[in-house]
Enzyme design. Structure first.
Site, PDB file in Angstrom:
ATOM      1  N   GLU A 116       0.828  -1.195   0.000  1.00 14.99           N
ATOM      2  CA  GLU A 116       0.000   0.000   0.000  1.00 14.99           C
ATOM      3  C   GLU A 116       0.866   1.250   0.000  1.00 14.99           C
ATOM      4  O   GLU A 116       1.922   1.298   0.625  1.00 14.99           O
ATOM      5  CB  GLU A 116      -0.926  -0.014   1.224  1.00 14.99           C
ATOM      6  CG  GLU A 116      -1.954  -1.130   1.090  1.00 14.99           C
ATOM      7  CD  GLU A 116      -2.903  -1.238   2.272  1.00 14.99           C
ATOM      8  OE1 GLU A 116      -4.055  -1.601   2.044  1.00 14.99           O
ATOM      9  OE2 GLU A 116      -2.495  -0.987   3.411  1.00 14.99           O
ATOM     10  N   CYS A 129       3.500   8.400   1.439  1.00 17.39           N
ATOM     11  CA  CYS A 129       3.972   7.427   2.423  1.00 17.39           C
ATOM     12  C   CYS A 129       4.255   6.129   1.667  1.00 17.39           C
ATOM     13  O   CYS A 129       3.360   5.512   1.108  1.00 17.39           O
ATOM     14  CB  CYS A 129       2.893   7.242   3.486  1.00 17.39           C
ATOM     15  SG  CYS A 129       3.364   6.090   4.766  1.00 17.39           S
ATOM     16  N   CYS A 136       6.316  -7.082   7.426  1.00 17.57           N
ATOM     17  CA  CYS A 136       7.459  -6.641   8.241  1.00 17.57           C
ATOM     18  C   CYS A 136       7.910  -7.815   9.099  1.00 17.57           C
ATOM     19  O   CYS A 136       7.067  -8.556   9.610  1.00 17.57           O
ATOM     20  CB  CYS A 136       7.021  -5.474   9.140  1.00 17.57           C
ATOM     21  SG  CYS A 136       8.367  -4.717  10.056  1.00 17.57           S
ATOM     22  N   CYS A 140       5.901  -5.230  16.236  1.00 19.52           N
ATOM     23  CA  CYS A 140       5.475  -4.226  17.216  1.00 19.52           C
ATOM     24  C   CYS A 140       4.010  -4.495  17.536  1.00 19.52           C
ATOM     25  O   CYS A 140       3.195  -4.671  16.619  1.00 19.52           O
ATOM     26  CB  CYS A 140       5.683  -2.821  16.657  1.00 19.52           C
ATOM     27  SG  CYS A 140       7.404  -2.547  16.185  1.00 19.52           S
ATOM     28  N   CYS A 143       1.010  -2.463  15.930  1.00 25.01           N
ATOM     29  CA  CYS A 143       1.063  -2.175  14.495  1.00 25.01           C
ATOM     30  C   CYS A 143       0.393  -3.278  13.680  1.00 25.01           C
ATOM     31  O   CYS A 143       0.714  -4.457  13.828  1.00 25.01           O
ATOM     32  CB  CYS A 143       2.513  -2.007  14.063  1.00 25.01           C
ATOM     33  SG  CYS A 143       2.697  -1.796  12.285  1.00 25.01           S
ATOM     34  N   PHE A 250       9.847   5.748  18.786  1.00 22.53           N
ATOM     35  CA  PHE A 250      10.371   5.654  20.155  1.00 22.53           C
ATOM     36  C   PHE A 250       9.343   4.986  21.083  1.00 22.53           C
ATOM     37  O   PHE A 250       9.608   3.951  21.654  1.00 22.53           O
ATOM     38  CB  PHE A 250      10.745   7.062  20.629  1.00 22.53           C
ATOM     39  CG  PHE A 250      11.858   7.034  21.622  1.00 22.53           C
ATOM     40  CD1 PHE A 250      13.122   6.609  21.260  1.00 22.53           C
ATOM     41  CD2 PHE A 250      11.636   7.415  22.947  1.00 22.53           C
ATOM     42  CE1 PHE A 250      14.150   6.561  22.188  1.00 22.53           C
ATOM     43  CE2 PHE A 250      12.659   7.366  23.877  1.00 22.53           C
ATOM     44  CZ  PHE A 250      13.912   6.948  23.501  1.00 22.53           C
ATOM     45  N   CYS A 369      -1.536   5.697   9.854  1.00 26.87           N
ATOM     46  CA  CYS A 369      -0.320   5.036  10.342  1.00 26.87           C
ATOM     47  C   CYS A 369      -0.638   3.726  11.021  1.00 26.87           C
ATOM     48  O   CYS A 369      -1.504   3.684  11.895  1.00 26.87           O
ATOM     49  CB  CYS A 369       0.362   5.866  11.423  1.00 26.87           C
ATOM     50  SG  CYS A 369       1.028   7.382  10.870  1.00 26.87           S
TER      51      CYS A 369
HETATM   52  N1  SAH Z   1       8.842   0.344  10.327  1.00 27.59           N
HETATM   53  C1  SAH Z   1       9.068   1.723  10.458  1.00 27.59           C
HETATM   54  C2  SAH Z   1       8.230   2.571   9.538  1.00 27.59           C
HETATM   55  C3  SAH Z   1       6.776   2.201   9.345  1.00 27.59           C
HETATM   56  S1  SAH Z   1       5.657   2.503  10.649  1.00 27.59           S
HETATM   57  C4  SAH Z   1       8.897   2.146  11.880  1.00 27.59           C
HETATM   58  O1  SAH Z   1       8.402   1.369  12.685  1.00 27.59           O
HETATM   59  O2  SAH Z   1       9.294   3.256  12.204  1.00 27.59           O
HETATM   60  C5  SAH Z   1       5.360   4.258  10.634  1.00 27.59           C
HETATM   61  C6  SAH Z   1       4.952   4.808  12.016  1.00 27.59           C
HETATM   62  O3  SAH Z   1       3.617   4.409  12.364  1.00 27.59           O
HETATM   63  C7  SAH Z   1       5.848   4.290  13.122  1.00 27.59           C
HETATM   64  O4  SAH Z   1       6.206   5.303  14.018  1.00 27.59           O
HETATM   65  C8  SAH Z   1       4.954   3.286  13.793  1.00 27.59           C
HETATM   66  O5  SAH Z   1       5.379   3.021  15.096  1.00 27.59           O
HETATM   67  C9  SAH Z   1       3.623   3.970  13.712  1.00 27.59           C
HETATM   68  N2  SAH Z   1       2.481   3.079  13.953  1.00 27.59           N
HETATM   69  C10 SAH Z   1       2.410   1.749  13.745  1.00 27.59           C
HETATM   70  N3  SAH Z   1       1.186   1.274  14.096  1.00 27.59           N
HETATM   71  C11 SAH Z   1       0.470   2.329  14.514  1.00 27.59           C
HETATM   72  C12 SAH Z   1      -0.874   2.491  14.955  1.00 27.59           C
HETATM   73  N4  SAH Z   1      -1.716   1.468  15.016  1.00 27.59           N
HETATM   74  N5  SAH Z   1      -1.290   3.724  15.286  1.00 27.59           N
HETATM   75  C13 SAH Z   1      -0.457   4.782  15.191  1.00 27.59           C
HETATM   76  N6  SAH Z   1       0.811   4.702  14.759  1.00 27.59           N
HETATM   77  C14 SAH Z   1       1.287   3.486  14.426  1.00 27.59           C
HETATM   78 FE1  SF4 Z   2       7.326  -3.098  11.400  1.00 29.32          FE
HETATM   79 FE2  SF4 Z   2       5.083  -1.904  12.197  1.00 29.32          FE
HETATM   80 FE3  SF4 Z   2       7.098  -2.199  13.904  1.00 29.32          FE
HETATM   81 FE4  SF4 Z   2       7.326  -0.432  11.878  1.00 29.32          FE
HETATM   82  S1  SF4 Z   2       5.876  -0.329  13.573  1.00 29.32           S
HETATM   83  S2  SF4 Z   2       8.870  -1.953  12.562  1.00 29.32           S
HETATM   84  S3  SF4 Z   2       6.165  -1.560  10.271  1.00 29.32           S
HETATM   85  S4  SF4 Z   2       5.905  -3.876  12.965  1.00 29.32           S
END
Ligand code: SAH
Ligand code: SF4
Length: 392
Positions: A116, A129, A136, A140, A143, A250, A369
């Protein structure tokens, strides 16, 4: 320390030349690699630099995909190019437009995989974006992408190709012979789509260097932001080899909480991460680092967290982007209340840092996000759910 899955798990190696059928795709090759493939296919060395310049301009300057349209190349050269190469970008499968103007494209790449890409128009800019991986490897816990099993890394062509298809859709290629206009619809790129860009370093680097090249797409490195969950060994390399803006996910102020939210913290903890970040602005000559902080109700959003965050980032030129948690089906967290987010933001602001709250965009089309996930994968999940609900 609990074991963490090796990063290469399930990642298919991408062939260097990114073939499409039996032809080589020129999209995604750096100038040096483009020169190499042209020479390998018969271009005399003396002409190679000029040919690279011409082809580059057609592909990245004017968005041309058909060699027949490259009218400053001789007819016989065009025939030779056609026989060996293609200029291919990912195929747009669906496009959805949100009530707020956000556009989400589902694009198909080699092997039938889907990723996407999200375009977010704002008054003073338009941000794309971009995804760097299908799924991935990291998990996390807040996510959506993290629940999708990684299928593979994207090639450099598939990464810069996302920018090219968005420019197609926005109608933003200048007329042949013309330059980019001052105000751009697509003025910024954020590597914040699916995937961890620093686990696909070379392809991300090559794609971003194409976007920043002084000819063609021509985006300044200050308009490109790479977001990482904290792959510490690659941070210095990002400064040296890309030099774009850096954002870091962070999200917590103690290792205990960060281990749960961003499990890569078990490998590189907060202290190690902060140390790497401290050096980044100087080495990359960028202004400040963006700390992304997702606001999760009762998990990481207390006043104490805000004060601890200020302590941790002391001395680092930084901006703190507070992201209200975007919910997705089955997510184990809730978004912090607006009052809580405001109180947190005020403490950070009073501590001397900008602390904007990111406005969720495109939520109605699951483009915000952390909501991204391949449609096919989503469909598969919901079929599973249906089956279990039916007791199958
Ligand atoms: N993998 C990279 C970039 C993609 S995620 C990373 O983790 O930085 C882009 C941003 O969206 C990151 O800061 C991630 O932590 C945040 N993110 C992921 N899931 C989210 C959610 N459900 N709500 C808000 N932000 C989220
Ligand atoms: Fe991967 Fe989502 Fe964690 Fe970014 S926030 S490293 S996309 S699992």
């Amino acid at each position: 320390m609990p074991p963490i899955a090796p990063i290469t798990q399930d990642v298919l190696t991408i062939p260097r030349k990114d073939p499409v059928g039996d032809k080589i795709n020129l999209v995604g090759l750096t100038r040096e690699k483009l020169r190499d493939v042209l020479i390998e296919h018969g271009t005399p060395e003396k002409q190679a630099k000029m040919r690279v310049g011409q082809i580059w301009q057609w592909i990245y300057g004017w968005g041309v995909r058909d060699f027949d349209d490259m009218t400053n190349l001789s007819k016989s050269l065009r025939e030779d190019l056609k026989a060996a190469f293609v200029v291919a970008v990912p195929e747009v499968v669906t496009k959805q437009v949100s009530e707020d103007g956000t556009r989400k494209y589902l694009v198909k790449i080699a092997g039938g995989h889907e990723v996407e890409v999200v375009y977010i128009p704002e008054t003073d800019r338009g941000t794309l974006c971009v995804s760097s991986q299908v799924g991935c490897t990291l998990t996390c816990s807040f996510c959506h992408t993290g629940t999708q099993k990684l299928v593979r890394n994207l090639s450099a062509g598939e990464i810069i190709g996302q920018v090219m298809v968005a420019r197609d859709d926005l109608g933003e290629w200048p007329e042949q012979g013309a330059k980019n206009t001052e105000t751009r619809l697509l003025s910024n790129i954020v590597l914040m789509g699916m995937g961890e860009p620093l686990y696909n370093f070379e392809n991300v680097r090559d794609a971003m260097n194409i976007a920043m090249d002084p000819e063609g797409i021509q985006l300044s490195r200050r308009r490109i932001t790479l977001s990482t969950s904290g792959v510490v060994p690659e941070i210095a390399r990002t400064a040296a080899e890309i030099g774009c803006q850096l954002a870091v996910s962070f999200h917590a102020t103690t290792d205990e909480v960060r281990n749960q939210l961003v499990p890569i913290n078990k490998r590189w903890n907060i202290e190690t991460l902060i140390e790497a970040l401290r050096a980044y602005p100087r080495v990359s000559n960028s202004e400040r680092i963006t700390f992304e902080y997702v606001m999760l109700n009762g998990v990481n959003d207390s006043d104490e967290d805000a004060y601890r965050l200020l302590e941790l980032i002391k001395g680092i030129p930084a901006k703190i982007n507070l992201i209200p948690f975007n919910e997705w089906p089955g997510a184990p967290y809730k978004r912090s209340s607006n009052n809580r987010i405001r109180a947190f933001s005020d403490i950070i602001h009073d501590g001397g840092y900008a602390s904007p709250v990111r406005k969720p965009r495109g939520e109605d089309i699951m483009a915000a996000c952390g909501q991204l996930k391949s449609e096919t994968e989503r469909a598969r999940k919901s079929r599973k759910q249906i089956e279990s609900e039916a007791g199958l």
